[in-house]
Design a protein around this motif. Structure first.
Motif, PDB file in Angstrom:
ATOM      1  N   ASP A   1       0.832  -1.206   0.000  1.00 25.77           N
ATOM      2  CA  ASP A   1       0.000   0.000   0.000  1.00 25.77           C
ATOM      3  C   ASP A   1       0.875   1.268   0.000  1.00 25.77           C
ATOM      4  OD1 ASP A   1      -2.350   1.408   0.076  1.00 25.77           O
ATOM      5  OD2 ASP A   1      -2.982   0.709   2.048  1.00 25.77           O
ATOM      6  N   ASP A   2       0.310   2.373  -0.433  1.00 26.80           N
ATOM      7  CA  ASP A   2       0.964   3.689  -0.352  1.00 26.80           C
ATOM      8  C   ASP A   2       2.350   3.704  -0.978  1.00 26.80           C
ATOM      9  OD1 ASP A   2      -1.285   4.253   1.151  1.00 26.80           O
ATOM     10  OD2 ASP A   2      -0.256   4.137   3.076  1.00 26.80           O
ATOM     11  N   PHE A   3       2.564   2.931  -2.036  1.00 28.20           N
ATOM     12  CA  PHE A   3       3.907   2.821  -2.598  1.00 28.20           C
ATOM     13  C   PHE A   3       4.405   4.168  -3.114  1.00 28.20           C
ATOM     14  CE2 PHE A   3       7.166   1.715  -5.752  1.00 28.20           C
ATOM     15  CZ  PHE A   3       7.973   0.921  -4.961  1.00 28.20           C
ATOM     16  N   GLY A   4       5.657   4.466  -2.782  1.00 24.58           N
ATOM     17  CA  GLY A   4       6.265   5.716  -3.239  1.00 24.58           C
ATOM     18  C   GLY A   4       6.367   6.758  -2.142  1.00 24.58           C
ATOM     19  N   THR A   5       5.696   6.510  -1.011  1.00 27.14           N
ATOM     20  CA  THR A   5       5.714   7.514   0.058  1.00 27.14           C
ATOM     21  C   THR A   5       6.771   7.209   1.115  1.00 27.14           C
ATOM     22  OG1 THR A   5       4.030   6.317   1.273  1.00 27.14           O
ATOM     23  CG2 THR A   5       3.275   8.082  -0.171  1.00 27.14           C
ATOM     24  N   GLY A   6       7.187   5.941   1.220  1.00 33.73           N
ATOM     25  CA  GLY A   6       8.158   5.570   2.246  1.00 33.73           C
ATOM     26  C   GLY A   6       9.549   5.484   1.655  1.00 33.73           C
ATOM     27  N   TYR A   7      10.241   4.434   2.008  1.00 32.91           N
ATOM     28  CA  TYR A   7      11.606   4.289   1.517  1.00 32.91           C
ATOM     29  C   TYR A   7      11.637   3.747   0.097  1.00 32.91           C
ATOM     30  CZ  TYR A   7      13.097   5.248   6.228  1.00 32.91           C
ATOM     31  OH  TYR A   7      13.310   5.852   7.424  1.00 32.91           O
ATOM     32  N   SER A   8      10.573   3.021  -0.274  1.00 39.10           N
ATOM     33  CA  SER A   8      10.475   2.420  -1.607  1.00 39.10           C
ATOM     34  C   SER A   8      11.769   1.712  -1.999  1.00 39.10           C
ATOM     35  CB  SER A   8      10.142   3.473  -2.666  1.00 39.10           C
ATOM     36  OG  SER A   8       8.967   4.131  -2.308  1.00 39.10           O
ATOM     37  N   SER A   9      12.333   1.003  -1.057  1.00 37.71           N
ATOM     38  CA  SER A   9      13.579   0.305  -1.341  1.00 37.71           C
ATOM     39  C   SER A   9      13.327  -0.870  -2.273  1.00 37.71           C
ATOM     40  CB  SER A   9      14.191  -0.188  -0.035  1.00 37.71           C
ATOM     41  OG  SER A   9      15.092  -1.228  -0.308  1.00 37.71           O
ATOM     42  N   LEU A  10      14.088  -0.926  -3.335  1.00 40.23           N
ATOM     43  CA  LEU A  10      13.886  -1.995  -4.309  1.00 40.23           C
ATOM     44  C   LEU A  10      14.310  -3.339  -3.737  1.00 40.23           C
ATOM     45  CD1 LEU A  10      14.955  -0.165  -7.565  1.00 40.23           C
ATOM     46  CD2 LEU A  10      12.689  -0.433  -6.592  1.00 40.23           C
ATOM     47  N   SER A  11      15.205  -3.312  -2.752  1.00 39.65           N
ATOM     48  CA  SER A  11      15.646  -4.589  -2.169  1.00 39.65           C
ATOM     49  C   SER A  11      14.501  -5.241  -1.398  1.00 39.65           C
ATOM     50  CB  SER A  11      16.855  -4.391  -1.268  1.00 39.65           C
ATOM     51  OG  SER A  11      16.479  -3.823  -0.044  1.00 39.65           O
ATOM     52  N   TYR A  12      13.603  -4.437  -0.803  1.00 41.38           N
ATOM     53  CA  TYR A  12      12.423  -5.004  -0.134  1.00 41.38           C
ATOM     54  C   TYR A  12      11.587  -5.794  -1.123  1.00 41.38           C
ATOM     55  CZ  TYR A  12      13.115  -1.880   3.832  1.00 41.38           C
ATOM     56  OH  TYR A  12      13.602  -1.229   4.906  1.00 41.38           O
ATOM     57  N   LEU A  13      11.403  -5.164  -2.280  1.00 41.48           N
ATOM     58  CA  LEU A  13      10.520  -5.773  -3.272  1.00 41.48           C
ATOM     59  C   LEU A  13      11.034  -7.131  -3.733  1.00 41.48           C
ATOM     60  CD1 LEU A  13       9.420  -2.773  -5.489  1.00 41.48           C
ATOM     61  CD2 LEU A  13       8.119  -3.961  -3.745  1.00 41.48           C
ATOM     62  N   SER A  14      12.344  -7.302  -3.732  1.00 38.13           N
ATOM     63  CA  SER A  14      12.871  -8.599  -4.175  1.00 38.13           C
ATOM     64  C   SER A  14      12.794  -9.635  -3.061  1.00 38.13           C
ATOM     65  CB  SER A  14      14.304  -8.444  -4.675  1.00 38.13           C
ATOM     66  OG  SER A  14      15.117  -7.983  -3.621  1.00 38.13           O
ATOM     67  N   ARG A  15      12.752  -9.158  -1.807  1.00 39.14           N
ATOM     68  CA  ARG A  15      12.771 -10.107  -0.687  1.00 39.14           C
ATOM     69  C   ARG A  15      11.389 -10.559  -0.227  1.00 39.14           C
ATOM     70  NH1 ARG A  15      15.940  -7.661   3.973  1.00 39.14           N
ATOM     71  NH2 ARG A  15      16.204  -5.903   2.577  1.00 39.14           N
ATOM     72  N   PHE A  16      10.347  -9.802  -0.602  1.00 37.15           N
ATOM     73  CA  PHE A  16       9.019 -10.118  -0.089  1.00 37.15           C
ATOM     74  C   PHE A  16       8.083 -10.620  -1.173  1.00 37.15           C
ATOM     75  CE2 PHE A  16      10.994  -7.272   2.803  1.00 37.15           C
ATOM     76  CZ  PHE A  16      10.681  -7.808   4.032  1.00 37.15           C
ATOM     77  N   PRO A  17       7.226 -11.535  -0.813  1.00 37.11           N
ATOM     78  CA  PRO A  17       6.332 -12.132  -1.808  1.00 37.11           C
ATOM     79  C   PRO A  17       5.104 -11.267  -2.096  1.00 37.11           C
ATOM     80  CG  PRO A  17       6.020 -13.209   0.320  1.00 37.11           C
ATOM     81  CD  PRO A  17       7.032 -12.124   0.530  1.00 37.11           C
ATOM     82  N   PHE A  18       5.264 -10.258  -2.945  1.00 41.84           N
ATOM     83  CA  PHE A  18       4.148  -9.371  -3.274  1.00 41.84           C
ATOM     84  C   PHE A  18       3.409  -9.806  -4.519  1.00 41.84           C
ATOM     85  CE2 PHE A  18       4.646  -6.312  -0.214  1.00 41.84           C
ATOM     86  CZ  PHE A  18       5.984  -6.102   0.000  1.00 41.84           C
ATOM     87  N   ASN A  19       2.128  -9.495  -4.557  1.00 42.91           N
ATOM     88  CA  ASN A  19       1.346  -9.725  -5.763  1.00 42.91           C
ATOM     89  C   ASN A  19       0.936  -8.417  -6.413  1.00 42.91           C
ATOM     90  OD1 ASN A  19       0.392 -11.805  -3.452  1.00 42.91           O
ATOM     91  ND2 ASN A  19       0.704 -12.831  -5.404  1.00 42.91           N
ATOM     92  N   LYS A  20       1.035  -7.334  -5.638  1.00 41.16           N
ATOM     93  CA  LYS A  20       0.477  -6.075  -6.126  1.00 41.16           C
ATOM     94  C   LYS A  20       1.169  -4.878  -5.488  1.00 41.16           C
ATOM     95  CE  LYS A  20      -4.107  -5.736  -6.778  1.00 41.16           C
ATOM     96  NZ  LYS A  20      -5.489  -5.748  -6.260  1.00 41.16           N
TER      97      LYS A  20
END
Ligand code: C2E
Ligand code: CA
Ligand code: CA
Length: 294
Positions: free
Chosen positions: A180-199
Motif C-alpha cells: 500500500d501507499d507505494f512511493g511515500t516511504g523508503y520504496s527500497s527496491l531490495s524489499y521488493l525482491s525479498r518479499f512475496p508481493f502480488n500487487k
C-alpha cells in the motif's frame, strides 16, 4: 515529549508543553471510547471498488474501517488508527475488520470479487497473524484466493526475518499481498525482491498530479514498468477524474480505485456492482445499448 519526538521520525527533540497533557488526555479518552465501541458494535466497515482498466470490470473492494462516535460524530481512521496502534487495541480492531470483511465478501452474489483488508505493522508483532487469517477464512467460508491483505513499507523496516516468514505463510495459503501507499516511504527496491508481493498500490499523492507534472508522470510510468518486470499487478489509488484513468490506462496500469469509480460505501450482497462506475457484464451492456439505440 518523548513520544512526539519518536512519532516525528526520531533523531529529533521536543520540548515539553502543557498542551501535550491535553493531547494525551484526549488520546486516553478516545482509547476508552474505542474499547466501548468495540463491545457495543460502534464500528463498521465500508467498501471501495477496485476496477480493472483493461476490461472496465469490477475486480474487488477495499474494506475501510468507520467509527461514528455517539457525541463527537464521525472520527477519521487517520485519527483513531494511530491511537489504536500505540495502545495495542489495533489487534482487536484488526480482527474485527478481518472477520467482518471475510463474512461480508462471502455473502456477495458475485463470487469472483475479492476483498482487500488493511493491516497495521503492529498486527504482525504477536506472530499470530497467519492463524488469525486462517480462522477468519474458515469461519466465513471465504476462499483464500478472494482475500488480499494490504501492508505498508514500514512493516518491512521493522523486523525483517519474522515478517518475511509470516508473509510467505500467508502467501502460501493462497491469500494475495498488496504493498500500500507505494512511493511515500523508503520504496527500497531490495524489499521488493525479498518479499512475496502480488500487487503494488501507487499512492494517491502521485495520482493527484498525474497529467499536470512531467516528473510525476515519469515516476508513475516507472512504477508501472517495475510492476511489469516483477510480474505484479499495479493499482492506482485516488483516481478522481476520467482524465487520470485515461492516462493510467494508456500507461498500462492494471487496476484503479478512487472517488471517480466509487466512494467507500455499503455493498448490496445481492448486487455488489450497484453504484460502481464500470462496464457491466456483456449481457447487461448489450441490453442497455439496445434500449438506448432503440
Ligand atoms: P488507505 O489504505 O490508503 O485508504 C484509502 C483512503 O483514501 C481511504 O480513506 C479512502 O476513503 C480515501 N480515498 C479513496 N479514494 C479517494 C479519492 O479519489 N480521493 C481522495 N481524496 N481520497 C480517496 P479512509 O477510509 O479515511 O482511510 C484512511 C486510512 O486509514 C487508510 O488509508 C488506512 O491507512 C487506514 N485504515 C482504514 N481502515 C483501516 C483498517 O481497517 N485497518 C487499518 N490498519 N488501517 C485502516
Ligand atoms: Ca489501503
Ligand atoms: Ca493507500
Amino acid at each position: 515529549a518523548l513520544y512526539r519526538s519518536k512519532n516525528g521520525g526520531r533523531s529529533t527533540y521536543t520540548w515539553y508543553e502543557s498542551s501535550m497533557d491535553e493531547e494525551l488526555e484526549r488520546r486516553r479518552e478516545l482509547e476508552t471510547e474505542m474499547i466501548r465501541a468495540l463491545k457495543l458494535d460502534g464500528f463498521s466497515v465500508v467498501y471501495q471498488a477496485q476496477v480493472g482498466l483493461a476490461d472496465n470490470k469490477l475486480k474487488a473492494f477495499e474494506a475501510l474501517l468507520r467509527w461514528v462516535h455517539p457525541e463527537k460524530g464521525r472520527i477519521s481512521p487517520e485519527v483513531f488508527i494511530p491511537i489504536a496502534e500505540d495502545t495495542g487495541l489495533i489487534e482487536a480492531l484488526g480482527e474485527y475488520v478481518l472477520k467482518k470483511a471475510c463474512t461480508d465478501a462471502a455473502s456477495w452474489a458475485d463470487t469472483s470479487l475479492k476483498v482487500a483488508v488493511n493491516f497495521s505493522p503492529a498486527q504482525f508483532k504477536t506472530g499470530l497473524i497467519e492463524q488469525k487469517i486462517s480462522e477468519a477464512l474458515e469461519e466465513s467460508g471465504l476462499a483464500p484466493e478472494r482475500l488480499e491483505i494490504e501492508i505498508t513499507e514500514s512493516l518491512l523496516i521493522a523486523d525483517t526475518t519474522s515478517v518475511v516468514k509470516s508473509l510467505k505463510k500467508i502467501g502460501n495459503m493462497g491469500v494475495s499481498i498488496a504493498m500500500d501507499d507505494f512511493g511515500t516511504g523508503y520504496s527500497s527496491l531490495s524489499y521488493l525482491s525479498r518479499f512475496p508481493f502480488n500487487k503494488i498500490k501507487i499512492d494517491r499523492s502521485f495520482i493527484m498530479n498525474i497529467g499536470k507534472d512531467a516528473h510525476t508522470d515519469a515516476i508513475v510510468a516507472a512504477i508501472i514498468g517495475l510492476g511489469r518486470s516483477l510480474d505484479v499487478l499495479i493499482t492506482a489509488e485516488g483516481v478522481e477524474e476520467e482524465m487520470q484513468a485515461q492516462i493510467l490506462r494508456a500507461g498500462g496500469c492494471d487496476i484503479v480505485q478512487g472517488y471517480y469509480f466509487g466512494k467507500p460505501s455499503n455493498v448490496d450482497p445481492a448486487n455488489p456492482h450497484a453504484n460502481v462506475r464500470c462496464t457491466l457484464g456483456t449481457q447487461e451492456a448489450k441490453q442497455i445499448e439496445a434500449a438506448y439505440v432503440g
